[in-house]
Write a protein that holds these residues in place. Structure first.
Motif, PDB file in Angstrom:
ATOM      1  N   ARG A  31       8.393   0.479   6.626  1.00 60.54           N
ATOM      2  CA  ARG A  31       8.962   1.655   5.423  1.00 60.54           C
ATOM      3  C   ARG A  31       7.486   2.468   5.605  1.00 60.54           C
ATOM      4  NH1 ARG A  31      11.099  -1.646   0.547  1.00 60.54           N
ATOM      5  NH2 ARG A  31      12.515  -2.444   1.600  1.00 60.54           N
ATOM      6  N   ALA A  32       7.022   3.497   6.346  1.00 61.28           N
ATOM      7  CA  ALA A  32       5.973   3.989   6.837  1.00 61.28           C
ATOM      8  C   ALA A  32       6.259   5.463   6.340  1.00 61.28           C
ATOM      9  CB  ALA A  32       4.921   3.952   8.430  1.00 61.28           C
ATOM     10  N   PRO A  33       5.174   6.037   5.176  1.00 59.67           N
ATOM     11  CA  PRO A  33       5.618   6.802   4.930  1.00 59.67           C
ATOM     12  C   PRO A  33       5.510   8.457   6.224  1.00 59.67           C
ATOM     13  CG  PRO A  33       3.488   6.653   4.058  1.00 59.67           C
ATOM     14  CD  PRO A  33       4.148   5.167   4.677  1.00 59.67           C
ATOM     15  N   GLU A  34       6.522   9.080   6.483  1.00 63.23           N
ATOM     16  CA  GLU A  34       6.187  10.082   6.859  1.00 63.23           C
ATOM     17  C   GLU A  34       4.916  10.988   7.065  1.00 63.23           C
ATOM     18  OE1 GLU A  34       8.882  13.826   9.656  1.00 63.23           O
ATOM     19  OE2 GLU A  34       9.435  11.995   8.269  1.00 63.23           O
ATOM     20  N   ILE A  35       4.536  11.446   7.804  1.00 59.19           N
ATOM     21  CA  ILE A  35       2.959  11.685   8.293  1.00 59.19           C
ATOM     22  C   ILE A  35       3.443  13.387   8.428  1.00 59.19           C
ATOM     23  CG2 ILE A  35       0.614  12.162   8.526  1.00 59.19           C
ATOM     24  CD1 ILE A  35       1.407   9.776   6.828  1.00 59.19           C
ATOM     25  N   ARG A  54      -1.388   4.418   0.398  1.00 60.49           N
ATOM     26  CA  ARG A  54      -2.310   3.798   0.154  1.00 60.49           C
ATOM     27  C   ARG A  54      -0.844   2.641  -0.459  1.00 60.49           C
ATOM     28  NH1 ARG A  54      -5.321   7.163  -2.061  1.00 60.49           N
ATOM     29  NH2 ARG A  54      -4.551   8.299  -4.076  1.00 60.49           N
ATOM     30  N   ASP A  55       0.132   2.653  -1.177  1.00 59.29           N
ATOM     31  CA  ASP A  55       1.215   2.198  -2.163  1.00 59.29           C
ATOM     32  C   ASP A  55       2.118   1.484  -0.215  1.00 59.29           C
ATOM     33  OD1 ASP A  55       0.685   3.100  -3.964  1.00 59.29           O
ATOM     34  OD2 ASP A  55       2.134   3.866  -4.696  1.00 59.29           O
ATOM     35  N   ALA A  60       2.850  -3.342   2.866  1.00 62.62           N
ATOM     36  CA  ALA A  60       3.027  -3.867   4.590  1.00 62.62           C
ATOM     37  C   ALA A  60       1.995  -5.161   4.621  1.00 62.62           C
ATOM     38  CB  ALA A  60       2.553  -2.538   5.200  1.00 62.62           C
ATOM     39  N   ASP A  61       0.365  -5.078   3.744  1.00 63.07           N
ATOM     40  CA  ASP A  61      -0.296  -6.255   3.902  1.00 63.07           C
ATOM     41  C   ASP A  61      -0.034  -7.456   3.641  1.00 63.07           C
ATOM     42  OD1 ASP A  61      -2.847  -6.401   4.626  1.00 63.07           O
ATOM     43  OD2 ASP A  61      -3.264  -6.713   2.671  1.00 63.07           O
ATOM     44  N   ARG A  62       0.821  -7.389   2.273  1.00 60.13           N
ATOM     45  CA  ARG A  62       1.815  -8.403   1.813  1.00 60.13           C
ATOM     46  C   ARG A  62       2.712  -9.294   2.318  1.00 60.13           C
ATOM     47  NH1 ARG A  62       0.591  -5.225  -3.338  1.00 60.13           N
ATOM     48  NH2 ARG A  62       2.788  -4.210  -2.823  1.00 60.13           N
TER      49      ARG A  62
END
Length: 105
Positions: A31-35, A54-55, A60-62
């Motif tokens: 679910r990465a935000p589009e950059i 950051r969210d 993703a880390d969790r």
């Protein structure tokens, strides 16, 4: 004959379970935000995008941590690489706007 069937079934189970565990790592980072590209952004968009990134990183880390030893080292490293690419792309935007903002002041 029974041994070869058992061996084949075991092999198939290993392949299937490996795929399932690899999917855990892939799902953790999907679910990465589009950059956007630099020429498609404004300072305000980059500021808002910072919170989205950051969210995403926290989530993703969790999720990746929950995968634990289920994920193979390869799929884990691929997931980490995905997170690093997102962070790097965002950081490039942030650095540009920070330098522009400093030059204007």
């Amino acid at each position: 004959m029974k041994k070869s069937v058992f061996l084949l079934a075991s092999l198939m189970l290993c392949l299937i379970s490996g795929t399932v565990f690899a999917e855990c790592a892939a799902r953790a980072v999907y679910r990465a935000p589009e950059i956007p590209k630099l020429n498609e952004t404004s300072f305000e968009q980059v500021v808002k995008l910072g919170q989205d990134v950051r969210d995403y990183m926290d989530d993703a880390d969790r999720r990746l941590e929950k995968c634990g030893n289920k994920a193979s080292p390869l799929s884990h490293n691929l997931a980490i690489g995905r997170m690093e690419r997102v962070a790097k792309a965002y950081n490039e935007l942030a650095v540009f706007y920070n330098q522009t903002n400093l030059a204007a002041n």
